[in-house]
Design an enzyme around this catalytic site. Structure first.
Site, mmCIF file in Angstrom:
data_model
loop_
_atom_site.group_PDB
_atom_site.id
_atom_site.type_symbol
_atom_site.label_atom_id
_atom_site.label_comp_id
_atom_site.label_asym_id
_atom_site.label_seq_id
_atom_site.Cartn_x
_atom_site.Cartn_y
_atom_site.Cartn_z
ATOM 1 N N ARG A 241 -7.928 0.238 0.885
ATOM 2 C CA ARG A 241 -6.851 -0.704 0.553
ATOM 3 C C ARG A 241 -5.703 -0.642 1.554
ATOM 4 O O ARG A 241 -4.574 -0.291 1.215
ATOM 5 C CB ARG A 241 -6.328 -0.468 -0.862
ATOM 6 N N ASP B 117 2.245 4.354 -9.400
ATOM 7 C CA ASP B 117 2.431 3.875 -8.035
ATOM 8 C C ASP B 117 3.658 4.529 -7.407
ATOM 9 O O ASP B 117 4.570 4.973 -8.112
ATOM 10 C CB ASP B 117 2.657 2.362 -8.012
ATOM 11 N N ASP C 235 1.797 -1.322 -4.137
ATOM 12 C CA ASP C 235 1.024 -2.399 -4.743
ATOM 13 C C ASP C 235 1.904 -3.628 -4.950
ATOM 14 O O ASP C 235 3.026 -3.516 -5.472
ATOM 15 C CB ASP C 235 0.438 -1.957 -6.084
ATOM 16 N N ASP D 78 -1.896 6.483 -8.460
ATOM 17 C CA ASP D 78 -2.493 5.154 -8.434
ATOM 18 C C ASP D 78 -2.238 4.546 -7.057
ATOM 19 O O ASP D 78 -2.691 5.094 -6.065
ATOM 20 C CB ASP D 78 -1.940 4.292 -9.573
#
Length: 324
Positions: free
Chosen positions: A218, A139, A165, A161
């Site tokens: 997302r 991330d 997040d 990734d």
């Protein structure tokens, strides 16, 4: 961080101020670290709005300017409050833990983090502002078991990734004025359908004035958090979908500008059941109309939204590094 499961203008908009005088007397050398008294209470420009309001970051601590990885890691992992100014490119080989009560802020347009990202885990009062993140092997920013986090005016690209997040009982967070591009899995909120024991009543996040610039999905994808406020963001050329509300989530999608985004928002995603989503006062250009339904909890803070039609110009002028 890697996982096995699949896929908020507020009390007036965040002020766009010049970041010139706050640190004018500091040493901006690119090697090692130099300590000075903090010239601003938190070290960040303006302050967080929305759920992350009141985040203090490194308030009360000293200021250190860093230009290499070893100095950076030492500063962000120090035990007391600190304002860590990044002047140069920090090359990380793995996700780097950030301790509580830290402000990490880029100097002008020079602050960059590449190679890996930041892990904000089991801490509170963290501000990450004005940093360009690129090419993380995981991330760009991972937040878990943490509260009072403000992620603002950063640029995110090429993380293998997630971009940003947020998961595992994290709460009271604002993600504002960031620009994401060249990013597939962009912003996940709630990592797994089976984590309700930790996540119910948490994961309250405000996403406002972000630019989702050609991202894939997302933006965000939400589980459990209710309410989550997606306010005055600009979605441009989003290829898969914008916002997804899943697994007991409640998302208010308000005053956003969707352009060339066929699927701006919907309920459910992958194997996750639909949550609730309410869409109000959004603006669509060559985009779908989206899917909404269910009940979303009221937003518990005061705010004044920008008109959706003005969001594109405001966000493209103000989001990202060097725009504060």
């Amino acid at each position: 961080m890697r996982r096995t499961s699949a896929r908020s203008k507020l009390a007036a908009a965040v002020a766009v101020l010049a970041a010139t005088t706050a640190f004018s007397g500091l040493n901006a050398g690119t090697g090692g670290a130099t300590e000075q008294a903090a010239a601003s209470p938190t070290g960040a420009t303006a302050s967080a709005m929305g759920f992350g309001a009141g985040t203090t970051g490194g308030a009360g601590g000293s200021t250190v300017t860093v230009g290499n990885a070893s100095a950076f890691i030492s500063a962000v992992q120090s035990s007391g409050p600190a304002i860590v100014r990044v002047n140069g490119t920090i090359s990380l080989s793995s996700m780097t833990k950030v301790a509580a009560n830290k402000t990490i802020v880029g100097v002008g347009t020079s602050g960059r983090i590449t190679g890996s990202g930041l892990n904000v885990s089991k801490v509170s009062n963290v501000i990450i502002q004005n940093i360009a993140f690129s090419g993380s092997n995981d991330d760009a920013i991972n937040v878990e078991y943490s509260t009072k986090v403000w992620i603002d005016h950063n640029e995110i690209s090429g993380a293998s990734d997630g971009g940003i997040d947020i998961k595992r009982a994290s709460d009271q967070i604002t993600v504002s004025w960031n620009r994401s591009r060249n990013q597939n899995k962009n912003m996940l909120l709630g990592h797994d359908d089976g984590n309700g024991g930790e996540d119910k009543g948490k994961l309250r996040v405000t996403y406002h004035h972000n630019w989702f610039d050609g991202t894939t999905q997302r933006n965000p994808r939400v589980r459990f958090g209710n309410p989550v406020h997606v306010l005055n963001n600009y979605f441009s050329n989003v290829s898969s979908y914008g916002v997804a509300s899943t697994k007991e989530a409640g998302v208010l999608v308000e005053g956003n500008y969707f352009e060339n985004t066929k699927d701006p928002f919907h309920l459910g995603e992958g194997s996750s059941p639909g949550g609730s989503l309410r869409a109000v006062n959004n603006h669509f250009v060559n985009s779908g109309s989206g899917q909404q339904g269910g009940n979303v909890n009221g937003i518990p803070y005061g705010y004044s939204a920008d008109s959706a039609s003005s969001v594109k110009s405001k966000v493209t002028a103000g989001a990202g590094v060097g725009k504060i």
